[in-house]
Design a protein around this motif. Structure first.
Motif, PDB file in Angstrom:
ATOM      1  N   ALA A 169       0.778  -1.349  -0.141  1.00  0.00           N
ATOM      2  CA  ALA A 169       0.101   0.060  -0.057  1.00  0.00           C
ATOM      3  C   ALA A 169       0.870   1.190   0.141  1.00  0.00           C
ATOM      4  CB  ALA A 169      -0.987  -0.066   1.203  1.00  0.00           C
ATOM      5  N   ALA A 170       1.979   1.167   0.664  1.00  0.00           N
ATOM      6  CA  ALA A 170       2.633   2.179   0.945  1.00  0.00           C
ATOM      7  C   ALA A 170       3.739   2.613  -0.268  1.00  0.00           C
ATOM      8  CB  ALA A 170       3.500   2.112   2.092  1.00  0.00           C
ATOM      9  N   LEU A 171       4.547   1.155  -0.843  1.00  0.00           N
ATOM     10  CA  LEU A 171       5.213   1.219  -1.750  1.00  0.00           C
ATOM     11  C   LEU A 171       4.788   1.233  -3.251  1.00  0.00           C
ATOM     12  CD1 LEU A 171       7.944  -1.218  -0.484  1.00  0.00           C
ATOM     13  CD2 LEU A 171       7.960   1.177  -0.054  1.00  0.00           C
ATOM     14  N   THR A 273      -6.241   9.682   0.844  1.00  0.00           N
ATOM     15  CA  THR A 273      -6.399   8.864   2.122  1.00  0.00           C
ATOM     16  C   THR A 273      -6.315   7.265   1.244  1.00  0.00           C
ATOM     17  OG1 THR A 273      -8.132  10.421   2.764  1.00  0.00           O
ATOM     18  CG2 THR A 273      -8.292   8.107   3.643  1.00  0.00           C
ATOM     19  N   VAL A 274      -5.718   6.565   2.032  1.00  0.00           N
ATOM     20  CA  VAL A 274      -5.370   5.154   1.351  1.00  0.00           C
ATOM     21  C   VAL A 274      -6.277   4.299   2.285  1.00  0.00           C
ATOM     22  CG1 VAL A 274      -3.886   3.437   0.346  1.00  0.00           C
ATOM     23  CG2 VAL A 274      -3.279   5.797   0.644  1.00  0.00           C
ATOM     24  N   LEU A 275      -7.461   3.637   1.690  1.00  0.00           N
ATOM     25  CA  LEU A 275      -8.226   2.697   2.436  1.00  0.00           C
ATOM     26  C   LEU A 275      -7.630   1.079   2.230  1.00  0.00           C
ATOM     27  CD1 LEU A 275     -11.861   4.183   1.828  1.00  0.00           C
ATOM     28  CD2 LEU A 275     -10.230   4.757   3.657  1.00  0.00           C
ATOM     29  N   VAL A 276      -6.919   0.699   3.358  1.00  0.00           N
ATOM     30  CA  VAL A 276      -6.386  -0.545   3.183  1.00  0.00           C
ATOM     31  C   VAL A 276      -7.442  -1.845   3.869  1.00  0.00           C
ATOM     32  CG1 VAL A 276      -4.238  -2.097   3.550  1.00  0.00           C
ATOM     33  CG2 VAL A 276      -4.176   0.462   3.150  1.00  0.00           C
ATOM     34  N   GLY A 277      -7.969  -1.362   5.033  1.00  0.00           N
ATOM     35  CA  GLY A 277      -8.768  -2.314   5.879  1.00  0.00           C
ATOM     36  C   GLY A 277      -9.985  -2.477   5.091  1.00  0.00           C
ATOM     37  N   VAL A 278     -10.399  -3.696   5.126  1.00  0.00           N
ATOM     38  CA  VAL A 278     -11.686  -4.252   4.458  1.00  0.00           C
ATOM     39  C   VAL A 278     -13.068  -3.742   5.305  1.00  0.00           C
ATOM     40  CG1 VAL A 278     -12.921  -5.798   3.028  1.00  0.00           C
ATOM     41  CG2 VAL A 278     -10.651  -5.967   3.205  1.00  0.00           C
ATOM     42  N   VAL A 279     -13.782  -2.767   4.884  1.00  0.00           N
ATOM     43  CA  VAL A 279     -15.068  -2.380   5.592  1.00  0.00           C
ATOM     44  C   VAL A 279     -16.063  -3.491   5.098  1.00  0.00           C
ATOM     45  CG1 VAL A 279     -16.781  -0.620   5.939  1.00  0.00           C
ATOM     46  CG2 VAL A 279     -14.280   0.204   5.665  1.00  0.00           C
ATOM     47  N   PRO A 280     -16.752  -4.119   5.990  1.00  0.00           N
ATOM     48  CA  PRO A 280     -17.872  -4.867   5.670  1.00  0.00           C
ATOM     49  C   PRO A 280     -18.799  -4.224   4.565  1.00  0.00           C
ATOM     50  CG  PRO A 280     -17.763  -4.795   8.179  1.00  0.00           C
ATOM     51  CD  PRO A 280     -16.839  -3.905   7.523  1.00  0.00           C
TER      52      PRO A 280
END
Ligand SMILES: [Zn+2]
Ligand SMILES: [Zn+2]
Length: 360
Positions: A169-171, A273-280
């Protein structure tokens, strides 16, 4: 061979003897060395992902090749490998466009329709082409990458999913420049890997945000310059203060609506904003479209670290062996397969960083 089988949702996995086939053309039989336990395994057990039982779970593995099927030229017995759920077909428009992690044909069943795993005469499901909660794995070759023999296999397994998701996500997903300010929300395995990605790119301030302040010792060791305790005061105000009005990049690595909204509000003018976590999938989030326009903020998702894993993972192994990527610190316990249910319980309680199953 022994495997941990999901027989029903929300039940403990059952440790069973199941049968594994010989490799067909294009397949590789791998003796599993280690498998991390990832949140997605827990999501499956809780019925949050469309994976029907019975099924062998596990998708963060390393191992040693035991046999290869006809036509396999990239692997030979004895090779050390990491398995990845981002199997690629190599010919669809996403693969050809250099984004194989978005491949539309990731789940590569056998052409002849026979199961790779069986229990008695019944077919047994194989999660993500891998099913690494088992002593052996029979995988399509395009779910595997060869790595250096001097890489310890327990730490290599983490690269299979969580580390690649955060680091990538960062690279890969965004372009962090040296000196940019970065916020990481959530200091679990994925968040700590994103934090290390920010450090590797030469980010300036790296701010770790978590509601469990005991995680800050490890966050600092891995490169955080500042830590914000979200259980004590408003974390958005704290980040605004530390960054003079918001950060260049904010990574949400939990997957909760309130923290997604905080992430957008912590992002500064012109930031991402980078969304990495999976929201239900049932949930939605509110934020101001006007802010996005007037402050030219961006919001992007990041899936599996935007990986091209055959290219990325050997590089991440080099980062570890060069001393730039810390993995030892991220392993909270090493357990036998028989303790997988206790490990899933620990994960439910949020008490463990990364637990790794070790096979003999
Ligand atoms: Zn995973
Ligand atoms: Zn493809």
């Amino acid at each position: 061979m022994k495997a941990a089988v999901m027989r029903a949702y929300n039940e403990p996995l059952s440790i069973e003897d199941i049968a594994i086939d010989d490799p067909n053309p294009g397949e590789v039989l791998v003796k599993t060395a280690a498998s991390g336990i990832c949140h997605s395994d827990l999501h499956v057990v809780e019925g949050g992902l469309p994976v029907p039982p019975p099924c062998v779970l596990g998708h963060e593995p390393s191992g040693i090749v035991e046999a290869v099927g006809e036509g396999v030229t990239d692997f030979a017995p004895g090779d050390h490998v990491i398995g990845c759920l981002s199997a690629f077909c190599g010919t669809c428009k996403f693969c050809l466009h250099g984004r194989p992690y978005l491949c539309m044909s990731q789940f590569l069943p056998r052409l002849d329709g026979t199961p790779r795993l069986k229990t008695g005469d019944d077919p047994m499901g194989q999660f993500a082409n891998l099913a690494s909660f088992a002593e052996k794995m029979l995988c399509p070759e395009r779910a595997l990458v060869k790595i250096r023999d001097d890489m310890p296999l327990d730490r290599a397994s983490l690269i299979g999913c969580g580390v690649t998701t955060g680091l990538g996500a960062a690279l890969n997903t965004v372009d962090i420049k040296a000196g940019d300010s970065v916020v990481i929300i959530g200091c679990g395995g994925v968040g700590l890997a994103a934090l290390q990605g920010a450090r590797i790119t030469g980010a300036g301030k790296i701010i770790a945000v978590d509601a469990q302040p005991w995680k800050f010792d490890i966050a600092r060791k891995l490169g955080a310059t500042d830590c914000v305790d979200a259980s004590d005061g408003d974390p958005v105000a704290a980040v605004q203060e530390l960054t003079g009005g918001g950060a260049e990049f904010v990574f949400e690595c939990i997957g909760l609506v309130p923290t997604v909204q905080q992430a957008v509000n912590m992002t500064g003018r012109g930031g991402t904003t980078v969304l990495v976590g999976v929201v239900p999938v049932q949930k939605t989030a509110d934020f101001s479209p006007a802010d996005l326009v007037l402050q030219e903020k961006k919001i992007t998702g990041s899936f599996m670290g935007s990986n091209r894993f055959r290219f990325d993972m050997p590089k991440y192994v080099d980062f570890y062996l060069d001393g730039r990527l810390f993995l030892d610190e991220m392993i909270s316990s090493r357990i036998p397969l028989t303790e997988v249910n206790e490990a899933l319980d620990q994960m439910r309680k949020g008490q463990a960083a990364r637990q790794v199953i070790i096979f003999d």
